[in-house]
Design an enzyme around this catalytic site. Structure first.
Site, mmCIF file in Angstrom:
data_model
loop_
_atom_site.group_PDB
_atom_site.id
_atom_site.type_symbol
_atom_site.label_atom_id
_atom_site.label_comp_id
_atom_site.label_asym_id
_atom_site.label_seq_id
_atom_site.Cartn_x
_atom_site.Cartn_y
_atom_site.Cartn_z
ATOM 1 N N CYS A 212 -11.498 -7.197 12.502
ATOM 2 C CA CYS A 212 -10.436 -6.253 12.164
ATOM 3 C C CYS A 212 -9.761 -6.734 10.889
ATOM 4 O O CYS A 212 -9.224 -7.842 10.867
ATOM 5 C CB CYS A 212 -9.398 -6.176 13.281
ATOM 6 N N HIS B 32 6.916 30.662 17.971
ATOM 7 C CA HIS B 32 6.438 31.613 16.959
ATOM 8 C C HIS B 32 6.259 30.936 15.611
ATOM 9 O O HIS B 32 5.242 31.135 14.926
ATOM 10 C CB HIS B 32 7.419 32.784 16.844
#
Length: 791
Positions: free
Chosen positions: A747, A416
């Site tokens: 990279c 919830h």
């Protein structure tokens, strides 16, 4: 057909106005999906008309309308008082004989004349908007048995239409109170009190990523999981693999499952919570075959409705059968449009976290702690507080709206608290275990959900920046922008950014953070001397008779999360590139690593993979990659060999990989090599003969070209990717790759930091540039500018 009761078998989606969304969905699935093998427990629905007759018989319409007219609609200051009056009025109402007769006739038919145990669930609908969702606003009752209990439970469902939270929901959403009616679903109970139950989403509930079925599971009835009273088991199933009929469950996580809800005989309450056994806590509440079946059903349900779905399921512990007990559209991500995102970044240093848990959202919030134990604490919650609780429940919705964040001891991502946080657009951390003990009322804290799967609570108010980005405004580029990634749990969120895949996935981050154990300590576990490390390894791997399987399973799951997040774009995984001093820091690692004066230039990368000291450890890495590609079907994974000093060494590594089931070219496997040593550049044509592509590691190539230890602060000012010698090396290897028809990427940080460096790479004709996530957008901007200037 009765105007007061309709069997599920006679209900379709078009009957929402009669029976509400929940019951209409159950009927629709029974009619349309049972033929596909999906089990739906039989039942019936009382109609909205039955509710209206109840109100009319008891002369409740006008008195309820008059009572609700007294509600202070601006601030709802008298909500509790008005709600109580309405509930008292409805509680005093009586069913007429026709209603009783119809309800009980349907109940007897459901049990073939015998009283059976049923679930009684509210399903509201609105006259003026029958498709409105009232999920979670009204009450449900489990293990109801016998005529008296059934009538009482239906009556209580009617009363729950006037819960404070339901009244507030209608006020917030502009519904006329007396235009909303209540249908009740009466459904055969699945004996999940003896089995398990849970919730599934057909998209990732955090990011909204659509290629996964996310399943949670816990022992016993499903109410605990929905409320967030337990930390459940979690499973991710990859949709394309479901459709191919191959292994689709690519990630699983064992939950604590502290309690389970079971039937309670001979008491006023039909259900109760009991502690789970050690064996239950230490085992999954569904086996993999059951998860695969459930994932397949969820995908079929989603396809039928054409929408992301929120599904509740239950496994009968007597028959072993699995059933779908509810299905509704997912309302948080399913309705979102647009490609605007917010990027948060903490400024300055932060102390160690006070508590950690599962993150909900990807933002930061700070405020004053307000510890809430029950609805009685609502008065002390102020606007802007951070609500800290054991669990939350729907009665708290009004006070939760005041919060800027929620922190709970218990619960998972389908609890919830998690659902409310998403609906309110705030972050939350659930399942911390001890937040209410470690945090104090009035304490100022910062709640950060920036670390992927894990969220952290820090003491004090931290500073941060937030930047809104419109991803739809960036044009496509010829040079592929790709990611450098380490943390798999950021992959879903990052997949929404403009990208062409992952140019570098660092395996060593996964090993150090998720596995934490030296692979050779698992290979040779029985030979380890008795030590604290051995005890810790035994505890971590207690569920694995063969300790090596722990490494393979954890590594394959983490890699698969990234591969699936970016599928079908390529994901280039670099095999482990720790240095000896870093390997030694892993549990059990010290006994397997030699001492070196300069680990940066020592026993690292390719040289380890065929060496007797590590070859069997490399075998575990290879097995994990084989599982990802061949068993999970994620053939978008390519592999990369780091720090390969010679062509002969490259051949040795490829031969070793083949013996471990990874053969270059088989099942489309491509193997790249890092271009980070001058020999890789000088002999690039020879390396191109045995590898499928290159990825330039600019940091190592710079340090080895200039002879600089990049870890040395004294000479750090000489470290420069823009140096002519470094650029000459870069130009040479890029041109050789182009000449030999091999892909080549880079990279590194420089192309995002220095527009001129990005210009140089684009001018040279590099295929791709990979960036760290925080540098991607700046890097793309530099590529766009560079391509516009390319001559």
């Amino acid at each position: 057909m009765s105007q007061f009761v309709i069997p599920f078998s006679k209900i379709k989606n078009r009957d929402i106005a009669k029976v509400g969304g929940k019951n209409a969905s159950l009927g629709e699935m029974m009619a349309e999906l049972s033929s596909l093998g999906i089990n739906i427990p039989d039942g019936f629905a009382t109609t909205a008309e039955a509710f209206r007759v109840f109100l009319k018989d008891n002369q409740l319409e006008n008195v309820l309308k008059d009572t609700l007219a007294q509600l202070h609609s601006k601030d709802l200051s008298n909500l509790a008082e008005i709600g109580m009056k309405c509930r008292e009025l409805v509680s005093k109402g009586k069913f007429n004989e026709d209603l009783k007769k119809e309800f009980l006739k349907a109940y007897e038919a459901l049990g073939h004349g015998s009283p059976i145990s049923v679930a009684v669930r509210s399903s509201a609908t609105a006259e003026d908007l029958p498709t409105a969702s009232f999920a979670g606003q009204h009450d449900s009752f489990l293990n109801i048995e016998g005529a008296d209990q059934l009538l009482e439970a239906i009556h209580k469902c009617y009363v729950s239409l006037f819960n404070d939270r339901a009244i507030k929901y209608r006020e917030d959403n502009g519904f006329e109170h007396m235009h909303v009616a209540l249908s009740v679903g009466v459904q055969k109970m699945v004996r999940s009190d003896l089995g398990s139950a849970g919730v599934a989403f057909t998209i990732d509930p955090e990011s909204g990523f659509g290629n996964f079925i996310y399943i949670t599971s816990a022992w016993g009835l499903g109410e605990n999981l929905v409320q967030g009273a337990v930390n459940p088991d979690e499973f991710y199933a990859f949709k394309p693999s479901i459709e191919k009929g191959i292994q689709s469950v690519i990630y699983k996580k064992l939950g604590a499952k502290e309690n389970k809800m079971v039937y309670s005989k001979g008491t006023e309450r039909p259900v109760k919570n009991i502690k789970t056994s050690t064996a239950e806590r230490n085992s999954f509440s569904l086996d993999l075959e059951e998860v695969e079946l459930l994932a397949d059903w969820c995908l079929k349900i989603e396809k039928h409705y054409g929408l992301p779905m929120d599904i509740e399921w239950a496994k009968d512990g007597q028959s072993g059968e699995i059933f779908i007990v509810q299905a509704r559209p997912e309302t948080v991500h399913g309705a979102k449009e647009g490609v605007k995102i917010k990027e948060y970044k903490i400024i300055g240093k932060k102390s160690a976290p006070i508590v950690k848990g599962k993150s909900v959202g990807s933002s930061i919030a700070s405020g004053r702690v307000c510890i809430v134990h029950s609805i009685a604490d609502a008065g002390k919650v102020k606007q802007g507080d951070i609500i800290v609780a054991d669990i939350t429940n729907p009665d708290w919705n009004a006070m939760l709206r005041k919060a800027v964040s929620i922190v709970t001891n218990k619960g998972g991502r389908t609890s919830h608290a998690s659902i409310v946080a998403r609906e309110l657009g705030i972050n939350a951390i659930v399942g911390t275990g001890d937040a209410t003990a470690k945090l104090k009322d009035g304490q100022e804290i910062t709640v950060s959900c920036l670390e992927g799967d894990e969220g952290s609570v820090y003491d004090g108010i931290l500073d941060w920046t937030v930047k809104e980005i419109d991803l739809g405004q960036l044009p496509a580029t010829k040079t592929k922008p790709m990611f450098i990634l380490a943390d798999p749990f950021n992959a879903f969120r990052l997949s929404f950014y403009p990208n062409q895949g992952v140019g570098l996935l660092r395996m060593e981050f996964i090993i150090s953070n998720s596995i934490r154990i030296h692979p050779m300590a698992l290979v040779k576990f029985e030979e380890l001397p008795e030590s604290n490390d051995k005890k810790a390894i035994e505890a971590i791997t207690q569920h694995y008779a063969d300790k090596r399987k722990y490494f393979v399973e954890k590594l394959s799951e983490n890699i698969a999360m990234v591969a699936a997040a970016f599928y079908p774009k390529e994901v280039i995984v670099r095999m482990s590139d720790f240095k000896t001093n870093e390997y030694a820091q892993l549990m059990g690692g010290k006994g397997f690593e030699p001492g070196e004066e300069n680990p940066m230039l020592g026993f690292r990368g390719a040289s380890r993979y065929y060496h007797p000291l590590y070859k069997e450890g490399f075998g575990l890495e290879c097995e994990a990659m084989r599982v990802v590609r061949d068993e999970m079907g994620l053939t978008n994974v390519k592999l990369m060999i780091p720090f390969c000093r010679t062509v002969e060494e490259g051949k040795k590594v490829l031969d070793v990989m083949k013996t471990f089931g990874l053969e270059r070219g088989k099942n489309g496997l491509e193997v790249y090599v890092m271009a980070e040593i001058p020999s890789n550049v000088i002999l690039a044509e020879e390396f191109a003969e045995i590898f499928d592509g290159f990825s330039i590691g600019s940091n190592d190539l710079t340090q080895l070209t200039l002879g600089i230890d990049r870890d040395s602060a004294i000479v750090s000012d000489l470290f420069d990717e823009n140096n002519k010698a470094v650029k000459a090396m870069l130009s040479s290897v890029i041109q050789t790759a182009r000449k030999t028809g091999k892909k080549i990427g880079l990279c590194g940080q420089a192309p995002s930091d220095y527009p001129a460096f990005a210009q140089f790479l684009v001018d040279e004709g590099i295929d791709s540039i990979s960036f760290n996530p925080d540098a991607l957008l700046k890097g793309i901007e530099n590529i766009i500018v560079a391509e516009s200037k390319k001559h």
